[in-house]
Design a protein around this motif. Structure first.
Motif, PDB file in Angstrom:
ATOM      1  N   HIS A 251       0.774  -1.612  -0.072  1.00 28.02           N
ATOM      2  CA  HIS A 251       0.047  -0.182  -0.110  1.00 28.02           C
ATOM      3  C   HIS A 251       0.921   1.258   0.516  1.00 28.02           C
ATOM      4  N   GLU A 252       2.594   1.216   1.023  1.00 27.94           N
ATOM      5  CA  GLU A 252       3.028   2.340   1.013  1.00 27.94           C
ATOM      6  C   GLU A 252       3.763   2.584  -0.668  1.00 27.94           C
ATOM      7  N   ASP A 254       2.299   2.059  -3.186  1.00 30.88           N
ATOM      8  CA  ASP A 254       1.795   1.907  -3.929  1.00 30.88           C
ATOM      9  C   ASP A 254       1.855   0.236  -5.092  1.00 30.88           C
ATOM     10  N   VAL A 256      -0.658  -1.961  -4.794  1.00 27.87           N
ATOM     11  CA  VAL A 256      -1.887  -2.666  -4.568  1.00 27.87           C
ATOM     12  C   VAL A 256      -2.545  -2.739  -5.613  1.00 27.87           C
ATOM     13  N   PRO A 278      -4.466  -0.081   4.618  1.00 30.18           N
ATOM     14  CA  PRO A 278      -3.181   0.346   4.022  1.00 30.18           C
ATOM     15  C   PRO A 278      -2.771   1.023   5.812  1.00 30.18           C
ATOM     16  N   GLY A 281      -2.337  -2.906   6.756  1.00 30.72           N
ATOM     17  CA  GLY A 281      -3.275  -4.282   6.447  1.00 30.72           C
ATOM     18  C   GLY A 281      -3.533  -5.104   6.437  1.00 30.72           C
TER      19      GLY A 281
END
Length: 481
Positions: A251-252, A254, A256, A278, A281
């Protein structure tokens, strides 16, 4: 159908009954716990018959032979039907399930180079209590199925749920696909490998996991380890904390949305990890985590070294193992070969025991075996018995990932014959709603959350079939792209 408990390793004995409680059984202690919140949106193993030799695909074409795939599909359907998956009981009440369990099984037969020779997919549902062999295309897909989201209550009520894919309204078959449990971690591994291949992370890089919430199944557990360490923990002993850490990292960075987009573009639309949180997780749900057996088997093909075009995307582009770099493929295969939770399609962790029955004949990796006692220890799990005395009976390597919660039991992996063993090579995936809510008999595994041994007898029967077909499928397929 009433059965009694058997005391020799043949097939599970059963207690009769009926009805289910849709919720979690308190006696179950799942490997993945607690079970995710459901989104409001969303006799002896049968001997496989000796096959009649079938022709391979013509040289210069890509994909499995249609005639051979149709034959394999019927053999797989017969094997699934022979397991009597409805002959299980509620772990607390001893009663039978309220509906035929939903089981999704796929097998991709490979030649000696690792390329697909044939593919089969069988679905077991209340509408198809003896299973139905799904037509599989040369691109290893099953467009004739309307996949829908899982719901325990809707399954028990024998109704339908909302579709997983929007473009399958005219498909003749409908199937509510079971929750994948921890097998979804294969998708996360794909996402991490893809990010690493693009320079977004290094495997030796230390990731400091600092969750801001506690929606991860194991709660808020910060940690600081290399990305490789997190991957190994996620794949070999199914650490939920490691999975949440890697998802938070994705997520951190970018990773996903591009991961899900890549799967769609590859023609694997049922493989999705969406709506995770996010902040840590976590936030796993029945609606957000979806997989089907055939798409999962194709994903596993991308972890191999198979040459040439494996299938084509919906746009007609060739798909090869080059989707991931060789180093990433090798990393993932090694971790899957080091699987510690060998207790579904394979029951190697109970090697030599009367129960459960033997599944795919492979051995527990040495890293999990106590050299003094031969007992298998996998993190906080200990399995009874000395597995060293039957390790020499192993015939294959099984690089795989299991998944288990009260309402889902799954396993998916790559099977390769060991040197000197009878040759066979194939990919197998199974998803079911038979988690530890439904067991072989009340008190199985002393009440711990484990799989019905029917998954093991299924694995053994498929392996026997693949062993008998080995050598009849020659390596004549040539890349079409």
């Amino acid at each position: 159908m009433h059965r009694t408990r058997r005391l020799v390793p043949a097939i599970a004995a059963m207690v009769a009954g009926a009805v289910l409680a849709a919720g979690t059984v308190s006696a179950c202690q799942a490997d993945q716990k607690p079970e995710p919140e459901q989104s409001a949106a969303a006799p002896v193993v049968p001997a496989a018959p000796t096959p009649t030799p079938l022709p391979s695909a013509a040289p210069g074409t890509a994909g499995p032979d249609a005639e051979r795939s149709a034959w394999l599909g019927e053999q797989l359907r017969e094997i699934v039907d022979a397991q009597h998956f409805d002959d299980v009981v509620n772990a607390k009440t001893g009663k039978r399930p309220p509906a035929m369990p939903n089981v999704d099984v796929a097998v991709i037969e490979l030649d000696d180079t690792g390329r697909p020779v044939a593919a089969a997919n069988t679905l077991l549902t209340q509408k198809h209590p003896h299973g139905v062999a799904v037509p599989v295309t040369r691109d290893l897909s099953a467009p004739g199925v309307r996949w829908t989201h899982w719901s325990n209550s809707v399954w028990a009520a024998k109704k339908s749920t909302e579709p997983l894919l929007a473009d399958r309204g005219d498909a003749p078959l409908e199937f509510m696909t079971p929750y994948p449990a921890s097998v979804f971690k294969l998708i996360v591994a794909f996402g991490v490998a893809r990010l690493a291949d693009r320079g977004g992370v290094r495997y030796d890089e230390v990731y400091d996991y600092r969750p801001r919430k506690a929606t991860c199944p194991d709660g808020r557990k910060p940690g600081k380890h290399s990305v490789s360490w997190w991957l190994d923990a996620m794949l070999t002993y199914s650490s939920n904390t490691a999975t949440c850490a890697l998802l938070m990292m994705l997520h951190e960075r970018d990773g996903v949305a591009p991961m899900n987009g890549a799967l769609r573009s590859l023609g694997l639309p049922t493989l999705r990890v969406v709506n995770t949180d996010p902040a840590d997780g976590g936030g796993w749900s029945f609606w957000g985590l979806t997989m089907t057996a055939l798409d999962t088997s194709r994903l596993l093909l991308l972890f191999t070294e198979a040459p040439g075009t494996l299938w084509r995307t919906p746009k007609g582009d060739p798909v090869t193992v080059g989707v991931l770099k060789r180093s990433s493929r090798a990393t993932l295969r090694k971790m899957l070969r080091d699987q510690g939770l060998n207790q579904a399609l394979s029951t190697a962790n109970w090697c030599g025991q009367d129960y459960p029955a033997q599944g795919i004949p492979h051995a527990v990796p040495k890293r999990w075996i106590d050299p003094a006692t031969g007992v298998v220890h996998v993190e906080d799990r200990t399995y009874r018995g000395d597995v060293r005395k039957c390790a020499d009976d192993a015939e294959v390597e099984f690089a795989h990932k299991t998944g288990l919660v009260p309402s889902a039991g799954a396993d998916a992996g790559i099977v390769t014959a060991l040197p000197g063993a009878k040759p066979r090579r194939y990919v197998i995936s199974v998803f079911s709603n038979l988690g530890c809510t439904y067991v072989d008999f009340v008190g199985a595994y002393d009440g711990a959350c484990r799989y019905t041994e029917k998954l093991a007898t299924l694995g053994a029967a498929v392996d026997a079939l693949m062993t008998k077909t080995a050598g009849r499928a020659t390596a004549t397929l040539v890349s079409g792209g």
